[in-house]
Write a protein that holds these residues in place. Structure first.
Motif, PDB file in Angstrom:
ATOM      1  N   UNK A 197      80.168  42.641  65.213  1.00  0.00           N
ATOM      2  CA  UNK A 197      78.858  42.091  65.571  1.00  0.00           C
ATOM      3  C   UNK A 197      77.732  42.892  64.940  1.00  0.00           C
ATOM      4  N   UNK A 198      77.839  44.219  64.993  1.00  0.00           N
ATOM      5  CA  UNK A 198      76.790  45.069  64.416  1.00  0.00           C
ATOM      6  C   UNK A 198      76.697  44.880  62.907  1.00  0.00           C
ATOM      7  N   UNK A 199      77.841  44.756  62.234  1.00  0.00           N
ATOM      8  CA  UNK A 199      77.823  44.517  60.796  1.00  0.00           C
ATOM      9  C   UNK A 199      77.156  43.175  60.465  1.00  0.00           C
ATOM     10  N   UNK A 200      77.516  42.140  61.228  1.00  0.00           N
ATOM     11  CA  UNK A 200      76.957  40.817  60.972  1.00  0.00           C
ATOM     12  C   UNK A 200      75.462  40.783  61.266  1.00  0.00           C
ATOM     13  N   UNK A 201      75.042  41.457  62.313  1.00  0.00           N
ATOM     14  CA  UNK A 201      73.607  41.539  62.604  1.00  0.00           C
ATOM     15  C   UNK A 201      72.857  42.248  61.476  1.00  0.00           C
ATOM     16  N   UNK A 202      73.461  43.300  60.941  1.00  0.00           N
ATOM     17  CA  UNK A 202      72.825  44.001  59.814  1.00  0.00           C
ATOM     18  C   UNK A 202      72.743  43.096  58.590  1.00  0.00           C
ATOM     19  N   UNK A 203      73.765  42.260  58.369  1.00  0.00           N
ATOM     20  CA  UNK A 203      73.702  41.281  57.290  1.00  0.00           C
ATOM     21  C   UNK A 203      72.632  40.230  57.537  1.00  0.00           C
ATOM     22  N   UNK A 204      72.475  39.825  58.783  1.00  0.00           N
ATOM     23  CA  UNK A 204      71.406  38.886  59.124  1.00  0.00           C
ATOM     24  C   UNK A 204      70.030  39.486  58.900  1.00  0.00           C
ATOM     25  N   UNK A 205      69.864  40.753  59.237  1.00  0.00           N
ATOM     26  CA  UNK A 205      68.569  41.415  59.024  1.00  0.00           C
ATOM     27  C   UNK A 205      68.247  41.500  57.538  1.00  0.00           C
ATOM     28  N   UNK A 206      69.250  41.776  56.724  1.00  0.00           N
ATOM     29  CA  UNK A 206      69.043  41.826  55.281  1.00  0.00           C
ATOM     30  C   UNK A 206      68.628  40.452  54.753  1.00  0.00           C
ATOM     31  N   UNK A 207      69.262  39.395  55.248  1.00  0.00           N
ATOM     32  CA  UNK A 207      68.935  38.033  54.832  1.00  0.00           C
ATOM     33  C   UNK A 207      67.495  37.684  55.199  1.00  0.00           C
ATOM     34  N   UNK A 208      67.078  38.082  56.379  1.00  0.00           N
ATOM     35  CA  UNK A 208      65.701  37.831  56.828  1.00  0.00           C
ATOM     36  C   UNK A 208      64.706  38.637  56.000  1.00  0.00           C
ATOM     37  N   UNK A 209      65.003  39.922  55.761  1.00  0.00           N
ATOM     38  CA  UNK A 209      64.101  40.778  54.992  1.00  0.00           C
ATOM     39  C   UNK A 209      63.957  40.242  53.556  1.00  0.00           C
TER      40      UNK A 209
END
Length: 386
Positions: free
Chosen positions: A285-297
């Motif tokens: 979950x933490x890895x996927x959230x970090x990937x989501x944050x990168x996508x948003x940024x």
């Protein structure tokens, strides 16, 4: 730097509006129906690479994909179509087989299986099932080992047909491909012979997470293999993640190359493909959230609004994270990308004087994303729902 700023553009400052999303869907559908010609089908777009006559009939970039999208939007209450597309969907198979040089390609996205799956959805006939089963079995040992051309894609077709019919022959065909795919998983990533090159790819359309998705989708994988699949998938995505504080990105392959942040290569596709597995694993979950944050940024993609390498495809990562976590921040971000994608469709139609009539690279995929945002539904077109 975990993304290429030149590949992205600033997000439009447009508040989420369901009525505007519905209007954009209606405009895309009306344009697609008006642009259809009985003989030439839909015109190719300048932004798509030269499309061969056979490709113009397929699920990924051709008429079958357009028809599937139109039918899906009507079934979900988004539009009322002007005509029945069933006769055209059925006729596409004959055109594809008749126009093929040599044996037709059996693949899901770029070949016969996808065309048959759409025809069966709109007007099922027994011969379609027999032919599709033959395609799935013919693709078991395809050395591409990926969703676009290889057995993972035709495994999705087998599972869809099992869902539709409950016939055991589809489960047997799925297991035959799954067993061979599992045997080929000898290292962390599959070794693929892709377009004449030996590669190891991470993204969904041509690589690792697409294969993991095909194995994990639905209930046909046994419990022991599912547990091993989740363990190995987490170890691999953790190993190859490129990290910064709060962000994660993944390279397209193990060979050095340009970083991409889109569904087919990069964080959005990794997130969208793995968000439904191991739902209680906090490390994943933490890895996927970090990937989501990168996508948003990174922001919306300059390439356009589509699914494979556009803003809508990236937006599905946010819908998947909303589904996994229940945090409405991700739904808000999906809505923001939806408004931007709708604006991109209008802008590109003005620039080129016409729409882009494809499912995975064009306007129809964007319309489906807008509908998903209205419904807060994370299902990826033709993968989670087909």
């Amino acid at each position: 730097m975990l993304f290429d700023p030149a590949s992205h553009e600033p997000l439009v400052d447009t508040p989420w509006s369901e009525s505007r999303a519905r209007a954009a869907i209606a405009a895309i559908v009306a344009d697609a129906e008006s642009a259809f010609d009985e003989q030439s089908l839909w015109p190719a777009h300048a932004l798509d690479d030269e499309v061969a006559s056979a490709e113009a009939l397929t699920l990924y970039i051709g008429a079958s994909g357009v028809i599937w999208a139109l039918d899906e939007l009507e079934r979900r209450g988004g539009v009322e179509l002007r005509r029945s597309w069933a006769p055209t969907a059925v006729a596409l198979h004959g055109r594809y087989v008749g126009g093929s040089t040599g044996d037709p390609t059996p693949s899901l996205f770029g070949g016969e299986s996808g065309i048959l799956l759409v025809a069966h959805r709109l007007a099922s006939e027994a011969w379609q099932e027999d032919r599709l089963l033959a395609c799935i079995r013919a693709n078991v040992a395809n050395p591409f080992w990926e969703l676009m051309w290889g057995s993972p894609g035709t495994m999705v077709a087998a599972q869809v047909m099992h869902d539709r019919t409950s016939a055991e022959r589809w489960a047997e065909a799925w297991r035959e491909s799954a067993d061979r795919l599992w045997q080929e998983w000898r290292d962390e990533l599959w070794v693929q012979n892709l377009y004449g090159r030996v590669v190891q790819v991470l993204g969904p359309v041509h690589g690792f997470v697409g294969n993991v998705y095909a194995l994990a989708r639905g209930e046909l994988l046994d419990e022991n293999r599912r547990a091993e699949l989740e363990r190995r998938a987490l170890a691999t995505v953790a190993k190859y993640a490129q990290r910064a504080v709060g962000f994660a990105q993944w390279p397209p392959s193990l060979k050095p190359g340009k970083i991409r942040t889109q569904w087919c290569h990069g964080a959005p596709g990794i997130v969208a493909s793995l968000a439904s597995i191991a739902p209680r694993d906090q490390q994943l979950t933490e890895l996927l959230l970090a990937g989501g944050e990168l996508t948003w940024r990174a922001g919306p993609l300059v390439k356009g609004p589509g699914l494979c390498h556009g803003t809508a495809g990236n937006g599905y990562a946010f819908l998947k994270l909303f589904e996994r976590t229940g945090n409405e921040l991700w739904l808000d971000r999906a809505h923001a990308f939806a408004m931007h994608a709708a604006e991109q469709v209008e802008r590109m139609r003005s620039t080129y004087g016409r729409g882009r009539y494809t499912l995975w690279t064009g306007d129809l995929g964007t319309a489906l994303y807008l509908r998903s945002c209205i419904e807060a539904d994370a299902a990826m077109p033709t993968l989670d729902r087909c």
